[in-house]
Write a protein that holds these residues in place. Sequence first.
Motif, PDB file in Angstrom:
ATOM      1  N   VAL A  20     -51.560  -9.311 -28.186  1.00 46.54           N
ATOM      2  CA  VAL A  20     -50.134  -9.116 -28.228  1.00 46.54           C
ATOM      3  C   VAL A  20     -49.455  -9.788 -26.940  1.00 46.54           C
ATOM      4  N   LYS A  21     -50.153  -9.205 -26.105  1.00 48.29           N
ATOM      5  CA  LYS A  21     -49.521  -9.732 -24.413  1.00 48.29           C
ATOM      6  C   LYS A  21     -49.596 -11.183 -24.325  1.00 48.29           C
ATOM      7  N   PRO A  22     -50.590 -12.005 -24.470  1.00 48.46           N
ATOM      8  CA  PRO A  22     -50.490 -13.411 -24.229  1.00 48.46           C
ATOM      9  C   PRO A  22     -49.478 -14.104 -25.082  1.00 48.46           C
ATOM     10  N   TRP A  23     -49.308 -13.316 -26.496  1.00 47.49           N
ATOM     11  CA  TRP A  23     -48.345 -14.016 -27.372  1.00 47.49           C
ATOM     12  C   TRP A  23     -46.982 -14.068 -26.768  1.00 47.49           C
ATOM     13  N   PHE A  24     -46.420 -13.151 -26.029  1.00 49.85           N
ATOM     14  CA  PHE A  24     -45.260 -13.243 -25.263  1.00 49.85           C
ATOM     15  C   PHE A  24     -45.270 -14.267 -24.287  1.00 49.85           C
ATOM     16  N   ALA A  25     -45.977 -14.746 -23.687  1.00 48.54           N
ATOM     17  CA  ALA A  25     -46.315 -15.799 -22.753  1.00 48.54           C
ATOM     18  C   ALA A  25     -45.732 -17.114 -23.413  1.00 48.54           C
ATOM     19  N   GLY A  26     -44.727 -17.503 -22.401  1.00 47.56           N
ATOM     20  CA  GLY A  26     -44.083 -18.632 -22.932  1.00 47.56           C
ATOM     21  C   GLY A  26     -42.877 -18.431 -23.822  1.00 47.56           C
ATOM     22  N   LYS A  27     -42.823 -17.180 -24.161  1.00 50.61           N
ATOM     23  CA  LYS A  27     -41.739 -16.655 -25.408  1.00 50.61           C
ATOM     24  C   LYS A  27     -40.846 -16.191 -24.679  1.00 50.61           C
ATOM     25  N   VAL A  28     -41.107 -15.282 -23.649  1.00 55.01           N
ATOM     26  CA  VAL A  28     -39.936 -14.841 -22.814  1.00 55.01           C
ATOM     27  C   VAL A  28     -40.542 -14.790 -21.359  1.00 55.01           C
ATOM     28  N   PRO A  80     -44.417  -8.368 -20.340  1.00 55.54           N
ATOM     29  CA  PRO A  80     -44.296  -6.868 -20.562  1.00 55.54           C
ATOM     30  C   PRO A  80     -45.539  -6.256 -20.417  1.00 55.54           C
ATOM     31  N   GLU A  81     -45.434  -4.736 -20.076  1.00 57.75           N
ATOM     32  CA  GLU A  81     -46.641  -3.944 -20.088  1.00 57.75           C
ATOM     33  C   GLU A  81     -46.914  -3.808 -21.446  1.00 57.75           C
ATOM     34  N   VAL A  82     -48.262  -3.980 -21.966  1.00 52.96           N
ATOM     35  CA  VAL A  82     -48.449  -3.898 -23.367  1.00 52.96           C
ATOM     36  C   VAL A  82     -50.046  -3.051 -23.245  1.00 52.96           C
ATOM     37  N   ARG A  83     -49.934  -2.126 -23.671  1.00 56.67           N
ATOM     38  CA  ARG A  83     -51.270  -1.235 -23.918  1.00 56.67           C
ATOM     39  C   ARG A  83     -51.338  -0.763 -25.292  1.00 56.67           C
ATOM     40  N   ASP A  84     -52.413  -0.624 -25.578  1.00 55.82           N
ATOM     41  CA  ASP A  84     -52.805   0.231 -26.921  1.00 55.82           C
ATOM     42  C   ASP A  84     -52.937   1.533 -26.725  1.00 55.82           C
ATOM     43  N   LEU A  85     -52.140   2.458 -27.067  1.00 59.37           N
ATOM     44  CA  LEU A  85     -52.230   3.737 -26.932  1.00 59.37           C
ATOM     45  C   LEU A  85     -52.776   4.495 -28.147  1.00 59.37           C
ATOM     46  N   ALA A  86     -53.595   4.045 -28.945  1.00 63.67           N
ATOM     47  CA  ALA A  86     -54.089   4.655 -30.053  1.00 63.67           C
ATOM     48  C   ALA A  86     -54.835   6.124 -29.795  1.00 63.67           C
ATOM     49  N   PRO A  87     -55.629   6.038 -28.720  1.00 63.62           N
ATOM     50  CA  PRO A  87     -56.272   7.347 -28.425  1.00 63.62           C
ATOM     51  C   PRO A  87     -55.165   8.339 -28.105  1.00 63.62           C
TER      52      PRO A  87
END
Lengths: 186, 255
Positions: B154-162, B166-173
Amino acid sequence: MASPSRFEELALPHMEAAFNLAFWLLRSRSDAEDAVQEAYLRAFRAFDGFRGDEIRPWLFAIVRNAAYRSLNLRRRAANVVSLDEALPGAGGEPGPAFQIAADEPSAEEAMIGADERDLVRRALAELPPAFREVVVLREIEGLGYREIAEITGTVVGTVMSRLARGREHLRKTLARKAGKDQSNAM
Amino acid sequence: MPCDQPFDRVSAYIDGELPAEERRAFALHLETCPACASLATELRQIGRSLAASGREPMPSELPSRIRLALAQAADRPEEPAAPAPRLRRWPVPVMLRQAAAILVACLVSSLATLWFVTGASQGRLLEQDLLSAHVRSLLQDSPIQVASSDAHTVKPWFAGKVDFSPEVRDLAPQGFPLVGGRLDSIGGKRVGALVYKRRLHLINVFAWATQGSDAAPSLSTRSGYNLLTWTRGGVAYAAVSDLDGKELERLAELL
Protein backbone atom coordinates in the motif's frame (compact mmCIF):
# COMPACT_ATOMS: atom_id res chain seq x y z
CA MET A 1 -32.05 -3.35 14.69
CA ALA A 2 -32.75 -7.00 15.28
CA SER A 3 -29.93 -9.44 14.82
CA PRO A 4 -30.02 -11.29 11.52
CA SER A 5 -30.08 -14.71 13.18
CA ARG A 6 -33.85 -15.19 13.50
CA PHE A 7 -34.46 -13.77 10.06
CA GLU A 8 -31.67 -15.88 8.58
CA GLU A 9 -33.08 -18.99 10.18
CA LEU A 10 -36.42 -18.44 8.48
CA ALA A 11 -35.41 -16.84 5.20
CA LEU A 12 -32.11 -18.40 4.15
CA PRO A 13 -33.56 -21.87 3.47
CA HIS A 14 -35.74 -20.29 0.76
CA MET A 15 -32.86 -18.69 -1.08
CA GLU A 16 -32.63 -21.31 -3.83
CA ALA A 17 -36.31 -20.95 -4.62
CA ALA A 18 -36.04 -17.17 -4.41
CA PHE A 19 -33.15 -17.20 -6.85
CA ASN A 20 -35.06 -19.47 -9.20
CA LEU A 21 -38.06 -17.13 -9.19
CA ALA A 22 -35.89 -14.05 -9.76
CA PHE A 23 -33.97 -15.83 -12.50
CA TRP A 24 -37.10 -16.77 -14.39
CA LEU A 25 -38.49 -13.28 -14.13
CA LEU A 26 -35.26 -11.58 -15.16
CA ARG A 27 -33.73 -14.35 -17.28
CA SER A 28 -30.30 -13.27 -16.18
CA ARG A 29 -28.27 -14.91 -13.44
CA SER A 30 -26.42 -11.79 -12.40
CA ASP A 31 -29.55 -9.64 -12.31
CA ALA A 32 -31.29 -12.37 -10.34
CA GLU A 33 -28.44 -12.40 -7.82
CA ASP A 34 -28.73 -8.66 -7.31
CA ALA A 35 -32.50 -8.83 -7.03
CA VAL A 36 -32.36 -11.60 -4.44
CA GLN A 37 -29.79 -9.71 -2.39
CA GLU A 38 -31.85 -6.54 -2.55
CA ALA A 39 -34.98 -8.45 -1.61
CA TYR A 40 -33.32 -10.13 1.36
CA LEU A 41 -32.08 -6.80 2.65
CA ARG A 42 -35.53 -5.26 2.27
CA ALA A 43 -37.15 -8.25 3.90
CA PHE A 44 -34.69 -8.08 6.78
CA ARG A 45 -35.39 -4.39 7.33
CA ALA A 46 -39.13 -5.00 7.21
CA PHE A 47 -38.92 -8.19 9.26
CA ASP A 48 -40.15 -6.50 12.45
CA GLY A 49 -43.43 -5.88 10.66
CA PHE A 50 -43.80 -9.48 9.52
CA ARG A 51 -46.74 -11.04 11.34
CA GLY A 52 -47.46 -14.33 9.70
CA ASP A 53 -46.86 -17.97 10.27
CA GLU A 54 -45.52 -18.50 6.77
CA ILE A 55 -42.52 -16.51 5.67
CA ARG A 56 -42.42 -17.94 2.16
CA PRO A 57 -45.26 -15.98 0.50
CA TRP A 58 -44.18 -12.78 2.25
CA LEU A 59 -40.55 -13.25 1.21
CA PHE A 60 -41.36 -14.29 -2.35
CA ALA A 61 -43.59 -11.24 -2.78
CA ILE A 62 -40.59 -9.09 -1.89
CA VAL A 63 -38.32 -11.05 -4.25
CA ARG A 64 -40.87 -10.70 -7.01
CA ASN A 65 -41.13 -6.95 -6.46
CA ALA A 66 -37.36 -6.60 -6.55
CA ALA A 67 -37.25 -8.56 -9.81
CA TYR A 68 -39.95 -6.40 -11.38
CA ARG A 69 -38.17 -3.24 -10.32
CA SER A 70 -35.07 -4.54 -12.03
CA LEU A 71 -37.07 -5.48 -15.10
CA ASN A 72 -38.69 -2.05 -15.31
CA LEU A 73 -35.40 -0.31 -14.97
CA ARG A 74 -33.84 -2.48 -17.63
CA ARG A 75 -36.69 -1.79 -20.00
CA ARG A 76 -36.49 1.91 -19.42
CA ALA A 77 -32.73 1.80 -19.86
CA ALA A 78 -32.84 -0.21 -23.05
CA ASN A 79 -35.79 1.78 -24.39
CA VAL A 80 -37.01 -1.18 -26.38
CA VAL A 81 -40.32 -2.84 -26.98
CA SER A 82 -41.25 -4.91 -23.98
CA LEU A 83 -42.18 -8.55 -24.22
CA ASP A 84 -45.80 -7.81 -23.38
CA GLU A 85 -46.02 -5.35 -26.22
CA ALA A 86 -44.20 -7.66 -28.60
CA LEU A 87 -46.88 -10.27 -28.13
CA PRO A 88 -50.16 -9.10 -29.60
CA GLY A 89 -52.60 -9.41 -26.70
CA ALA A 90 -51.56 -11.24 -23.61
CA GLY A 91 -53.47 -14.34 -24.59
CA GLY A 92 -52.83 -14.16 -28.32
CA GLU A 93 -50.49 -16.14 -30.46
CA PRO A 94 -46.88 -15.64 -29.47
CA GLY A 95 -44.80 -13.87 -32.07
CA PRO A 96 -41.81 -15.50 -33.72
CA ALA A 97 -39.19 -16.57 -31.23
CA PHE A 98 -36.59 -14.09 -32.39
CA GLN A 99 -38.91 -11.21 -31.64
CA ILE A 100 -38.41 -11.88 -27.98
CA ALA A 101 -34.72 -11.22 -28.33
CA ALA A 102 -35.55 -7.58 -28.94
CA ASP A 103 -36.66 -7.37 -25.34
CA GLU A 104 -33.46 -8.54 -23.74
CA PRO A 105 -30.80 -9.98 -25.98
CA SER A 106 -29.12 -11.65 -23.04
CA ALA A 107 -32.16 -13.80 -22.39
CA GLU A 108 -32.21 -15.44 -25.75
CA GLU A 109 -28.47 -15.92 -25.66
CA ALA A 110 -28.71 -17.51 -22.26
CA MET A 111 -31.36 -19.87 -23.48
CA ILE A 112 -29.62 -20.77 -26.72
CA GLY A 113 -26.74 -22.06 -24.62
CA ALA A 114 -29.11 -24.47 -22.93
CA ASP A 115 -29.36 -28.06 -23.94
CA GLU A 116 -31.14 -28.60 -27.25
CA ARG A 117 -33.62 -30.97 -25.73
CA ASP A 118 -34.38 -28.44 -23.05
CA LEU A 119 -37.14 -27.07 -25.22
CA VAL A 120 -39.47 -26.66 -22.31
CA ARG A 121 -37.18 -24.19 -20.58
CA ARG A 122 -36.91 -22.14 -23.74
CA ALA A 123 -40.66 -22.19 -24.14
CA LEU A 124 -41.02 -21.03 -20.54
CA ALA A 125 -38.54 -18.21 -21.14
CA GLU A 126 -40.72 -16.97 -23.98
CA LEU A 127 -43.84 -16.65 -21.85
CA PRO A 128 -44.94 -13.14 -20.88
CA PRO A 129 -43.77 -12.52 -17.29
CA ALA A 130 -47.26 -12.57 -15.76
CA PHE A 131 -47.74 -16.12 -17.02
CA ARG A 132 -44.14 -17.16 -16.55
CA GLU A 133 -44.16 -16.40 -12.83
CA VAL A 134 -47.30 -18.43 -12.07
CA VAL A 135 -45.99 -21.37 -14.12
CA VAL A 136 -42.65 -21.26 -12.26
CA LEU A 137 -44.33 -21.06 -8.86
CA ARG A 138 -46.71 -23.88 -9.70
CA GLU A 139 -44.66 -26.29 -11.78
CA ILE A 140 -41.17 -25.81 -10.37
CA GLU A 141 -41.92 -24.73 -6.80
CA GLY A 142 -45.12 -26.77 -6.52
CA LEU A 143 -47.06 -24.03 -4.71
CA GLY A 144 -50.84 -23.96 -4.37
CA TYR A 145 -53.06 -21.33 -5.98
CA ARG A 146 -53.72 -19.52 -2.72
CA GLU A 147 -50.05 -19.05 -1.98
CA ILE A 148 -49.32 -18.00 -5.57
CA ALA A 149 -52.12 -15.45 -5.32
CA GLU A 150 -50.58 -14.06 -2.16
CA ILE A 151 -47.17 -13.77 -3.77
CA THR A 152 -48.38 -12.17 -6.96
CA GLY A 153 -50.85 -9.89 -5.21
CA THR A 154 -53.86 -11.28 -7.03
CA VAL A 155 -56.74 -13.62 -6.26
CA VAL A 156 -57.05 -17.36 -6.77
CA GLY A 157 -59.29 -16.91 -9.83
CA THR A 158 -56.63 -14.81 -11.53
CA VAL A 159 -53.96 -17.37 -10.75
CA MET A 160 -56.17 -20.07 -12.22
CA SER A 161 -56.72 -18.24 -15.49
CA ARG A 162 -53.12 -17.03 -15.82
CA LEU A 163 -51.83 -20.51 -15.22
CA ALA A 164 -54.23 -21.92 -17.80
CA ARG A 165 -53.19 -19.32 -20.36
CA GLY A 166 -49.55 -19.83 -19.54
CA ARG A 167 -49.94 -23.55 -20.14
CA GLU A 168 -51.77 -22.91 -23.37
CA HIS A 169 -48.87 -20.74 -24.54
CA LEU A 170 -46.35 -23.35 -23.52
CA ARG A 171 -48.24 -26.04 -25.35
CA LYS A 172 -48.40 -24.04 -28.57
CA THR A 173 -44.78 -22.96 -28.36
CA LEU A 174 -43.66 -26.52 -27.75
CA ALA A 175 -45.74 -27.80 -30.65
CA ARG A 176 -44.26 -25.12 -32.91
CA LYS A 177 -40.71 -25.86 -31.79
CA ALA A 178 -41.22 -29.58 -32.18
CA GLY A 179 -42.58 -29.00 -35.67
CA LYS A 180 -39.58 -26.87 -36.57
CA ASP A 181 -37.21 -29.52 -35.27
CA GLN A 182 -38.86 -32.13 -37.39
CA SER A 183 -38.64 -30.03 -40.53
CA ASN A 184 -34.98 -29.36 -39.73
CA ALA A 185 -34.37 -33.05 -39.39
CA MET A 186 -35.75 -33.63 -42.85
CA MET B 1 -63.97 -33.69 -31.08
CA PRO B 2 -63.43 -30.21 -29.62
CA CYS B 3 -64.91 -30.05 -26.14
CA ASP B 4 -66.75 -27.12 -24.60
CA GLN B 5 -64.98 -27.52 -21.25
CA PRO B 6 -62.93 -24.41 -20.58
CA PHE B 7 -59.18 -24.81 -20.65
CA ASP B 8 -59.06 -23.29 -17.14
CA ARG B 9 -60.93 -26.22 -15.76
CA VAL B 10 -58.60 -28.84 -17.20
CA SER B 11 -55.66 -26.84 -15.89
CA ALA B 12 -57.14 -26.42 -12.39
CA TYR B 13 -58.19 -30.08 -12.35
CA ILE B 14 -54.69 -31.41 -12.87
CA ASP B 15 -53.52 -29.13 -10.03
CA GLY B 16 -56.21 -30.52 -7.75
CA GLU B 17 -57.51 -26.99 -7.28
CA LEU B 18 -61.14 -27.52 -8.30
CA PRO B 19 -63.76 -27.50 -5.56
CA ALA B 20 -64.67 -31.04 -4.51
CA GLU B 21 -67.96 -31.19 -6.41
CA GLU B 22 -66.58 -29.76 -9.64
CA ARG B 23 -63.65 -32.05 -9.33
CA ARG B 24 -65.82 -35.16 -9.15
CA ALA B 25 -67.94 -33.98 -12.06
CA PHE B 26 -64.88 -33.28 -14.17
CA ALA B 27 -63.34 -36.64 -13.36
CA LEU B 28 -66.47 -38.25 -14.74
CA HIS B 29 -66.31 -36.03 -17.82
CA LEU B 30 -62.69 -37.06 -18.46
CA GLU B 31 -63.71 -40.70 -18.71
CA THR B 32 -65.98 -39.93 -21.63
CA CYS B 33 -64.09 -37.09 -23.34
CA PRO B 34 -60.89 -38.14 -25.13
CA ALA B 35 -60.11 -34.50 -26.06
CA CYS B 36 -60.04 -33.34 -22.44
CA ALA B 37 -58.26 -36.50 -21.32
CA SER B 38 -55.47 -36.07 -23.83
CA LEU B 39 -55.20 -32.38 -23.01
CA ALA B 40 -54.88 -33.22 -19.31
CA THR B 41 -52.17 -35.76 -20.12
CA GLU B 42 -50.34 -33.26 -22.26
CA LEU B 43 -50.44 -30.54 -19.60
CA ARG B 44 -49.29 -32.98 -16.95
CA GLN B 45 -46.41 -33.96 -19.21
CA ILE B 46 -45.36 -30.32 -19.63
CA GLY B 47 -45.52 -29.88 -15.87
CA ARG B 48 -43.36 -32.94 -15.36
CA SER B 49 -40.75 -31.72 -17.84
CA LEU B 50 -40.61 -28.35 -16.08
CA ALA B 51 -40.31 -29.95 -12.67
CA ALA B 52 -37.62 -32.27 -14.01
CA SER B 53 -35.65 -29.38 -15.47
CA GLY B 54 -35.53 -28.10 -11.89
CA ARG B 55 -34.54 -24.82 -10.40
CA GLU B 56 -31.93 -22.64 -11.96
CA PRO B 57 -28.93 -23.49 -9.79
CA MET B 58 -28.07 -20.72 -7.38
CA PRO B 59 -24.53 -19.28 -7.55
CA SER B 60 -22.63 -20.92 -4.72
CA GLU B 61 -21.35 -17.65 -3.31
CA LEU B 62 -24.80 -16.04 -3.04
CA PRO B 63 -25.60 -17.23 0.52
CA SER B 64 -22.36 -15.85 1.92
CA ARG B 65 -22.81 -12.65 -0.03
CA ILE B 66 -26.27 -12.18 1.44
CA ARG B 67 -25.19 -13.12 4.95
CA LEU B 68 -22.51 -10.47 4.77
CA ALA B 69 -24.96 -7.87 3.49
CA LEU B 70 -27.36 -8.75 6.31
CA ALA B 71 -24.64 -8.49 8.93
CA GLN B 72 -23.68 -5.09 7.57
CA ALA B 73 -27.30 -3.96 7.55
CA ALA B 74 -27.72 -5.08 11.16
CA ASP B 75 -24.57 -3.27 12.14
CA ARG B 76 -25.24 -0.04 10.34
CA PRO B 77 -28.99 0.60 10.14
CA GLU B 78 -28.66 3.97 8.46
CA GLU B 79 -31.46 3.35 6.03
CA PRO B 80 -34.97 3.38 7.41
CA ALA B 81 -36.83 0.12 7.24
CA ALA B 82 -38.59 -0.22 3.92
CA PRO B 83 -42.24 -1.14 4.21
CA ALA B 84 -42.91 -4.72 3.25
CA PRO B 85 -44.01 -4.67 -0.38
CA ARG B 86 -46.83 -7.03 0.19
CA LEU B 87 -49.11 -6.28 -2.70
CA ARG B 88 -48.69 -4.56 -6.01
CA ARG B 89 -46.73 -1.38 -5.61
CA TRP B 90 -45.52 1.42 -7.78
CA PRO B 91 -42.54 0.20 -9.72
CA VAL B 92 -39.55 1.76 -8.02
CA PRO B 93 -36.28 1.71 -9.99
CA VAL B 94 -34.30 -1.32 -9.04
CA MET B 95 -30.84 0.06 -8.70
CA LEU B 96 -31.96 1.57 -5.47
CA ARG B 97 -28.49 1.57 -4.08
CA GLN B 98 -27.18 3.69 -6.92
CA ALA B 99 -30.16 5.99 -6.62
CA ALA B 100 -29.62 6.25 -2.89
CA ALA B 101 -25.95 6.91 -3.53
CA ILE B 102 -26.74 9.80 -5.82
CA LEU B 103 -29.32 11.10 -3.41
CA VAL B 104 -26.95 10.98 -0.46
CA ALA B 105 -24.18 12.54 -2.53
CA CYS B 106 -26.54 15.35 -3.59
CA LEU B 107 -27.75 15.81 -0.04
CA VAL B 108 -24.27 15.90 1.38
CA SER B 109 -22.98 18.28 -1.26
CA SER B 110 -25.94 20.61 -0.91
CA LEU B 111 -25.47 20.59 2.85
CA ALA B 112 -21.84 21.43 2.29
CA THR B 113 -22.86 24.29 0.03
CA LEU B 114 -25.29 25.51 2.64
CA TRP B 115 -22.55 25.60 5.22
CA PHE B 116 -20.35 27.46 2.83
CA VAL B 117 -23.01 30.01 2.02
CA THR B 118 -23.84 30.57 5.67
CA GLY B 119 -20.20 31.31 6.30
CA ALA B 120 -19.23 28.21 8.18
CA SER B 121 -15.65 28.00 9.29
CA GLN B 122 -13.05 26.23 7.19
CA GLY B 123 -12.88 23.53 9.82
CA ARG B 124 -16.53 22.63 9.54
CA LEU B 125 -16.26 22.64 5.79
CA LEU B 126 -13.32 20.29 6.02
CA GLU B 127 -15.23 18.02 8.38
CA GLN B 128 -18.13 17.95 5.98
CA ASP B 129 -15.82 17.12 3.11
CA LEU B 130 -14.22 14.31 5.08
CA LEU B 131 -17.58 12.93 6.03
CA SER B 132 -18.90 13.00 2.48
CA ALA B 133 -15.72 11.31 1.23
CA HIS B 134 -16.24 8.62 3.83
CA VAL B 135 -19.90 8.13 2.91
CA ARG B 136 -18.98 8.10 -0.77
CA SER B 137 -16.49 5.32 -0.16
CA LEU B 138 -19.18 3.26 1.58
CA LEU B 139 -21.53 3.66 -1.32
CA GLN B 140 -19.07 2.45 -3.89
CA ASP B 141 -18.64 -1.18 -4.78
CA SER B 142 -15.20 -1.10 -3.27
CA PRO B 143 -13.72 1.60 -1.04
CA ILE B 144 -10.19 0.83 -2.19
CA GLN B 145 -8.07 1.05 -5.33
CA VAL B 146 -5.18 -0.96 -4.03
CA ALA B 147 -6.07 -3.94 -1.91
CA SER B 148 -3.75 -5.33 0.62
CA SER B 149 -3.33 -6.64 4.05
CA ASP B 150 0.34 -5.90 3.65
CA ALA B 151 1.57 -2.39 4.39
CA HIS B 152 4.46 -2.87 1.94
CA THR B 153 2.13 -2.92 -1.04
CA VAL B 154 0.00 0.00 0.00
CA LYS B 155 2.70 2.48 0.95
CA PRO B 156 4.67 2.35 -2.33
CA TRP B 157 1.39 2.62 -4.21
CA PHE B 158 0.96 6.15 -2.88
CA ALA B 159 4.45 7.16 -4.06
CA GLY B 160 4.09 9.57 -6.96
CA LYS B 161 0.35 9.82 -6.46
CA VAL B 162 0.45 12.14 -3.48
CA ASP B 163 3.17 14.61 -2.45
CA PHE B 164 3.91 13.01 0.91
CA SER B 165 4.33 9.58 2.38
CA PRO B 166 1.60 8.52 4.78
CA GLU B 167 2.14 6.17 7.68
CA VAL B 168 0.92 2.78 6.55
CA ARG B 169 0.76 -0.03 9.07
CA ASP B 170 -1.19 -3.19 9.04
CA LEU B 171 -2.78 -3.40 12.45
CA ALA B 172 -4.48 -6.75 12.01
CA PRO B 173 -2.95 -8.16 15.20
CA GLN B 174 -4.46 -5.22 17.09
CA GLY B 175 -7.84 -5.82 15.47
CA PHE B 176 -7.57 -3.16 12.78
CA PRO B 177 -6.82 -5.04 9.55
CA LEU B 178 -5.69 -2.83 6.69
CA VAL B 179 -8.03 -3.30 3.75
CA GLY B 180 -6.14 -1.11 1.31
CA GLY B 181 -5.80 2.41 0.04
CA ARG B 182 -7.18 4.78 -2.52
CA LEU B 183 -6.92 8.36 -3.68
CA ASP B 184 -9.62 10.80 -2.76
CA SER B 185 -10.21 14.51 -2.94
CA ILE B 186 -10.81 16.70 0.10
CA GLY B 187 -11.31 20.43 -0.31
CA GLY B 188 -10.05 20.23 -3.89
CA LYS B 189 -6.84 18.59 -2.71
CA ARG B 190 -5.68 15.15 -3.60
CA VAL B 191 -5.37 13.06 -0.47
CA GLY B 192 -4.47 9.51 0.35
CA ALA B 193 -7.05 7.38 2.06
CA LEU B 194 -6.17 4.29 4.02
CA VAL B 195 -9.01 1.92 4.69
CA TYR B 196 -9.04 -0.09 7.88
CA LYS B 197 -11.63 -2.40 9.30
CA ARG B 198 -12.75 -2.92 12.84
CA ARG B 199 -15.12 -5.87 12.91
CA LEU B 200 -17.68 -4.75 10.35
CA HIS B 201 -16.94 -1.04 10.65
CA LEU B 202 -15.05 0.60 7.85
CA ILE B 203 -12.58 3.32 8.79
CA ASN B 204 -11.21 5.82 6.32
CA VAL B 205 -7.95 7.44 7.39
CA PHE B 206 -7.38 10.43 5.15
CA ALA B 207 -3.89 11.87 4.98
CA TRP B 208 -2.51 14.98 3.30
CA ALA B 209 0.58 17.17 3.53
CA THR B 210 0.28 20.20 5.77
CA GLN B 211 2.48 23.11 6.90
CA GLY B 212 1.02 23.00 10.40
CA SER B 213 2.86 21.72 13.44
CA ASP B 214 2.06 18.46 15.19
CA ALA B 215 -1.31 18.33 16.90
CA ALA B 216 -2.79 15.79 19.29
CA PRO B 217 -5.86 13.83 18.15
CA SER B 218 -9.12 15.67 18.57
CA LEU B 219 -12.46 13.92 18.29
CA SER B 220 -15.69 15.33 16.95
CA THR B 221 -19.00 13.86 15.92
CA ARG B 222 -21.01 14.74 12.90
CA SER B 223 -24.17 13.08 11.58
CA GLY B 224 -23.49 10.09 13.76
CA TYR B 225 -19.98 9.60 12.43
CA ASN B 226 -16.88 10.07 14.52
CA LEU B 227 -14.07 12.21 13.15
CA LEU B 228 -10.63 12.11 14.65
CA THR B 229 -8.02 14.53 13.35
CA TRP B 230 -4.34 14.89 14.21
CA THR B 231 -1.11 16.08 12.66
CA ARG B 232 2.21 14.35 12.81
CA GLY B 233 5.42 14.96 10.91
CA GLY B 234 3.95 17.38 8.40
CA VAL B 235 1.09 15.06 7.53
CA ALA B 236 -2.47 15.77 8.62
CA TYR B 237 -4.59 12.71 9.37
CA ALA B 238 -8.33 12.41 9.71
CA ALA B 239 -10.00 9.14 10.62
CA VAL B 240 -13.70 8.88 9.86
CA SER B 241 -15.97 6.01 10.87
CA ASP B 242 -19.16 5.03 12.59
CA LEU B 243 -16.89 3.21 14.99
CA ASP B 244 -16.95 4.14 18.67
CA GLY B 245 -14.81 7.24 19.41
CA LYS B 246 -12.65 5.41 21.97
CA GLU B 247 -11.72 2.71 19.47
CA LEU B 248 -10.98 5.33 16.85
CA GLU B 249 -8.58 7.02 19.26
CA ARG B 250 -6.91 3.68 19.78
CA LEU B 251 -6.31 3.40 16.04
CA ALA B 252 -4.73 6.87 16.04
CA GLU B 253 -2.40 5.76 18.84
CA LEU B 254 -1.40 2.64 16.94
CA LEU B 255 -0.69 4.55 13.76
